[in-house]
Design an enzyme around this catalytic site. Structure first.
Site, PDB file in Angstrom:
ATOM      1  N   ASP A 226      -2.742 -12.624  -2.989  1.00  0.00           N
ATOM      2  CA  ASP A 226      -2.778 -13.615  -4.069  1.00  0.00           C
ATOM      3  C   ASP A 226      -3.069 -12.939  -5.400  1.00  0.00           C
ATOM      4  O   ASP A 226      -4.086 -12.265  -5.555  1.00  0.00           O
ATOM      5  CB  ASP A 226      -3.852 -14.670  -3.772  1.00  0.00           C
ATOM      6  CG  ASP A 226      -3.575 -15.414  -2.482  1.00  0.00           C
ATOM      7  OD1 ASP A 226      -2.684 -16.281  -2.491  1.00  0.00           O
ATOM      8  OD2 ASP A 226      -4.226 -15.110  -1.465  1.00  0.00           O
TER       9      ASP A 226
ATOM     10  N   ASP B  82      -3.588  -6.389  -1.992  1.00  0.00           N
ATOM     11  CA  ASP B  82      -4.039  -7.779  -1.960  1.00  0.00           C
ATOM     12  C   ASP B  82      -2.779  -8.645  -1.959  1.00  0.00           C
ATOM     13  O   ASP B  82      -1.680  -8.153  -2.218  1.00  0.00           O
ATOM     14  CB  ASP B  82      -4.907  -8.058  -3.190  1.00  0.00           C
ATOM     15  CG  ASP B  82      -5.392  -9.490  -3.261  1.00  0.00           C
ATOM     16  OD1 ASP B  82      -5.660 -10.086  -2.209  1.00  0.00           O
ATOM     17  OD2 ASP B  82      -5.486 -10.018  -4.386  1.00  0.00           O
TER      18      ASP B  82
END
Length: 219
Positions: free
Chosen positions: A11, A9
């Protein structure tokens, strides 16, 4: 199934951008006389661009369209990233270390423009063989669409991927795709306990993500 790829991922895992997202979107809502609800930030985490823009335009602010919301918020975020996004400790090293071990993918709820800007500023864009924004798929997190798409672009089965996630919706998304998930919880926005229980392993720092750990998860 032996691990064939690792999917990060963005963020909350590689960059500490969730506080920026909250500040910018909360400021947008406030400036237009809208209402920011107690669960708004949690609900927004993992949503694709069309989803969060529609949520703000429909539930929080009156008199704007989802397209207007998305354009203004993303423009403000791009300005915040201009001098480089807030890199989390150990992020660049983790990407470099794991890229030497297996092909890398990225599944992010950020819009494509911010993904490319962030990875370019970090100098790691060439290390990712496939990147997917949830604005490019039908459904954002917690649905598995983004993770399934990045696995397809990497040309490996989703079940042969290990994902690295921080949020409740991200953990749910990667797990629903059939991936083993390493959780890197953030104190500011800890995942719900039932979501954290979906993780195959939990670490406190990106330095703990090593080929040895990932190899054990795939054994």
């Amino acid at each position: 199934m032996p691990v064939q790829a690792i999917v990060f991922d963005l963020d909350g895992v590689l960059i500490d951008s969730e506080p920026l997202w909250e500040e910018v979107r909360r400021g947008y809502v406030s400036a237009r006389g809208g209402r920011w609800l107690p669960d708004t930030q949690e609900r927004l985490m993992g949503m694709s661009t069309p989803e969060w823009a529609d949520y703000i335009a429909t539930d929080l602010v009156e008199g704007v369209t989802a397209d207007e919301v998305a354009y203004e918020v993303i423009d403000q975020m791009s300005q915040r990233y201009a001098d480089g996004p807030p890199l989390l400790p150990g992020a660049r090293e983790a990407v470099q270390r794991m890229a030497e071990y297996r092909p890398l993918g990225l599944a992010s709820s950020s819009p494509r423009a911010l993904i490319d800007l962030a990875l370019g500023k970090l100098g790691v864009e060439a290390l990712f063989r496939a990147t997917v924004s949830t604005e490019e798929v039908d459904r954002g997190k917690p649905e598995p669409d983004g993770y399934l798409t990045v696995a397809a672009r990497l040309e490996v089965p989703a079940g042969a991927c290990v994902a690295v996630e921080d949020s409740a919706n991200g953990l749910r998304s990667a797990h629903a795709a059939g991936m083993a998930v390493i959780a890197v919880p953030r104190e500011a926005h800890p995942p719900a306990p039932e979501a954290l229980d979906l993780a195959a392993h939990t670490v406190r720092h990106l330095d703990e993500i090593t080929p040895e750990l990932v190899g054990r998860l795939g054994s």
